[in-house]
Design an enzyme around this catalytic site. Structure first.
Site, mmCIF file in Angstrom:
data_model
loop_
_atom_site.group_PDB
_atom_site.id
_atom_site.type_symbol
_atom_site.label_atom_id
_atom_site.label_comp_id
_atom_site.label_asym_id
_atom_site.label_seq_id
_atom_site.Cartn_x
_atom_site.Cartn_y
_atom_site.Cartn_z
ATOM 1 N N LYS A 21 0.839 -1.207 0.000
ATOM 2 C CA LYS A 21 0.000 0.000 0.000
ATOM 3 C C LYS A 21 0.869 1.251 0.000
ATOM 4 O O LYS A 21 0.657 2.171 -0.795
ATOM 5 C CB LYS A 21 -0.899 -0.047 1.243
ATOM 6 N N SER A 22 1.868 1.284 0.874
ATOM 7 C CA SER A 22 2.726 2.477 0.976
ATOM 8 C C SER A 22 3.410 2.759 -0.353
ATOM 9 O O SER A 22 3.507 3.913 -0.792
ATOM 10 C CB SER A 22 3.800 2.264 2.041
ATOM 11 N N GLY A 94 -5.168 8.163 5.470
ATOM 12 C CA GLY A 94 -4.264 9.141 6.096
ATOM 13 C C GLY A 94 -3.033 9.375 5.238
ATOM 14 O O GLY A 94 -2.523 10.498 5.140
ATOM 15 N N ARG A 122 -8.640 12.343 12.670
ATOM 16 C CA ARG A 122 -7.212 12.026 12.867
ATOM 17 C C ARG A 122 -6.349 13.288 12.812
ATOM 18 O O ARG A 122 -6.659 14.231 12.085
ATOM 19 C CB ARG A 122 -6.763 10.986 11.828
ATOM 20 N N ASP A 318 2.242 -1.113 11.913
ATOM 21 C CA ASP A 318 0.906 -1.564 11.499
ATOM 22 C C ASP A 318 0.608 -2.998 11.931
ATOM 23 O O ASP A 318 -0.486 -3.507 11.673
ATOM 24 C CB ASP A 318 0.775 -1.460 9.973
ATOM 25 N N LYS A 345 -4.195 5.772 14.892
ATOM 26 C CA LYS A 345 -4.295 5.036 13.619
ATOM 27 C C LYS A 345 -5.760 5.031 13.162
ATOM 28 O O LYS A 345 -6.542 5.843 13.629
ATOM 29 C CB LYS A 345 -3.753 3.613 13.802
ATOM 30 N N ARG A 349 -5.970 2.040 18.358
ATOM 31 C CA ARG A 349 -5.732 0.591 18.329
ATOM 32 C C ARG A 349 -5.444 -0.003 19.694
ATOM 33 O O ARG A 349 -5.600 -1.211 19.869
ATOM 34 C CB ARG A 349 -4.596 0.260 17.347
HETATM 35 C C1 S3P Z 1 2.527 4.795 6.368
HETATM 36 C C2 S3P Z 1 3.110 5.134 7.555
HETATM 37 C C3 S3P Z 1 2.578 4.720 8.856
HETATM 38 C C4 S3P Z 1 1.636 3.531 8.721
HETATM 39 C C5 S3P Z 1 0.646 3.724 7.610
HETATM 40 C C6 S3P Z 1 1.339 3.915 6.283
HETATM 41 C C7 S3P Z 1 3.121 5.306 5.116
HETATM 42 O O1 S3P Z 1 1.845 5.798 9.416
HETATM 43 O O2 S3P Z 1 0.967 3.327 9.935
HETATM 44 O O3 S3P Z 1 -0.204 2.601 7.525
HETATM 45 O O4 S3P Z 1 2.781 4.812 4.028
HETATM 46 O O5 S3P Z 1 3.949 6.220 5.213
HETATM 47 P P1 S3P Z 1 2.562 6.946 10.327
HETATM 48 O O6 S3P Z 1 3.432 7.725 9.447
HETATM 49 O O7 S3P Z 1 1.406 7.752 10.849
HETATM 50 O O8 S3P Z 1 3.293 6.194 11.392
#
Ligand code: S3P
Length: 434
Positions: A21-22, A94, A122, A318, A345, A349
């Site tokens: 996903k990232s 987010g 958030r 995560d 999150k 959580r």
């Molecule tokens: C992510 C960073 C993390 C993770 C999120 C995806 C990203 O969040 O929890 O699912 O793609 O950069 P945080 O940056 O809020 O820790």
């Protein structure tokens, strides 16, 4: 939607998990900043990543889906976006909202970002504050929450010490730094996922990493056309995690997970499970589009409790919901600390995990920055709730495989945020108890 889970005997098989996903978000966003057509192979067609596509289309970027499933992004350069004629909807994502804020901070027009009810609760002050320091005019509801209004400007480089370990905030600053008139330095409290740094470097932009200090020098970037990319996205370790833990816990299980991203900033869960006694092996390690990828092998074994804190936490941020399920079956006490970020999150959580796992009979105690679990406990099937949190929902599904009796997870439609085929994949590798 209610997801019903029956107890399982074991899981067995050979699996490719959904794409990361990232990386899907980042490849699409950076493809839009390049000039020309970027191909994102194995793009993750999930609700969260589609939110990024929708927002970019709202900014005038043409994005197409190839018959093979690849994504084509017709990038228009760093300043090629069109002013949107309506508010951009980030859905529940987010990552979309925070990373896009960094890009919009560099645009010479006004834009507004909103999202689902859950996203609108958030915190966004974490991006408002540094982007404002860089020179953007950016406001949120109560200066803290979405919707956000951003009027981009001529940005300046900053030295910014992140108050929390967050790859999203780091990435927002680094993306804004592309538009600045001087270098930007971001200092992290602990290393977080470094996908943005890797991908920005691959575009030929100078990113120097010195421990937890990242320096981006935007020299002449605005005058240059960034080259389009050909990115192949590997499987998401955060999605593999559910099957990894299920296979550790169900006696007689044996599973291969193919082509999974094993970037060391993401592999905290593998390290912790091994420390707990898990039998996990990596094979065929290689680089794909600048990211480490491997096949992962896992076999059921007895686990013992473990203490987790410090720099391990961002490396598995995560994976705490599924780690909690593993801890309910481990012998002894598992303690998680330094993880207060879990409270902001998709759900809080720490409290949702404690509430829902307790309904299934787990012995879990909430702490301000983590939780304590006593194991092993015999879980029992129950009516539980997903709280708009895809990772909580899938973790409860794995708990349901271990439990006595049926588990019913309400609000399970949120699973589509990251893993639309979860139920099908699970049924393919699960053997029922006779
Ligand atoms: C992510 C960073 C993390 C993770 C999120 C995806 C990203 O969040 O929890 O699912 O793609 O950069 P945080 O940056 O809020 O820790």
């Amino acid at each position: 939607m209610i997801l019903s889970i029956e107890p399982a005997a074991r899981i067995q098989g050979d699996l490719t998990v959904p794409s990361d996903k990232s990386l899907s978000h980042r490849a699409t966003l950076l493809g839009a900043l390049a000039t020309g057509v970027t191909r994102v192979g194995n793009f993750l067609w999930s609700a969260d990543c589609l939110a990024t596509v929708r927002c970019l289309r709202g900014l005038g970027i043409r994005i197409e889906q190839e018959p093979c499933g690849d994504l084509l992004v017709h990038g228009r350069g760093l300043r090629g976006f069109a002013a949107p004629d309506s508010t951009l909807d980030c859905g529940g994502s987010g990552t979309t909202m925070r990373l896009l804020s960094g890009i919009l901070a560099g645009q010479l027009f006004t834009s507004a970002l909103t999202g689902s009810e859950a996203l609108r609760r958030r915190p966004m002050d974490r991006v408002i504050e540094p982007l404002r320091r860089m020179g953007a005019d950016i406001h949120g509801r109560e200066d803290r929450f979405p919707p956000l209004q951003i009027r981009g400007g001529n940005l300046h480089g900053v030295a910014y010490r992140l108050p929390m370990a967050s790859a999203q905030v780091k990435s927002a600053i680094l993306l804004a730094a592309l538009y600045a008139d001087s270098p930007t330095v971001v200092i992290e409290p602990a290393p977080t996922r470094d996908h943005t740094e890797r991908m920005v470097s691959a575009l030929g932009i100078a990113v120097a990493v010195n421990g937890v200090e990242i320096t981006l020098d935007p020299k002449e970037v605005l005058q240059t056309a960034l080259p389009p990319m050909n990115v192949l996205v590997p499987g998401d370790l955060s999605s593999a995690a559910f099957f990894l833990v299920a296979a550790c816990l169900l006696p007689g299980s044996e599973l291969w997970l193919r082509d999974v991203g094993v970037n060391p900033t993401r592999t905290g869960l593998i390290d912790v499970l091994r420390q707990m006694g898990a039998d996990i092996g990596l094979a065929k390690e290689h680089l794909v589009s600048g990211e480490p990828v491997a096949d992962i092998y896992v076999r059921a074994s007895d686990l013992r409790g473990v203490e987790i804190g410090g720099e391990t936490v961002p490396r598995m941020i995560d994976e705490f919901p599924i780690l909690a399920v593993a801890a309910t079956q481990a012998d002894g006490t598992t303690v998680v600390r330094d993880a207060a970020e879990l409270r902001v999150k998709e759900s809080d959580r720490i409290s949702t995990l404690a509430a829902e796992l307790r309904r299934m009979g787990a012995r879990i105690e909430e702490q301000p920055d983590g939780f304590v679990i006593e194991g092993p406990t015999r879980l029992c099937g129950a009516e539980v709730e997903a709280h708009h949190d895809h990772r909580l929902a899938m973790s409860l599904a794995v708990a349901g495989l271990l439990a006595e009796g049926q588990t019913r997870i309400s609000g399970a439609e949120c699973i589509a945020d990251s893993f639309p085929d979860f139920e099908l994949t699970l049924s393919r590798i699960t053997q029922r108890r006779s």
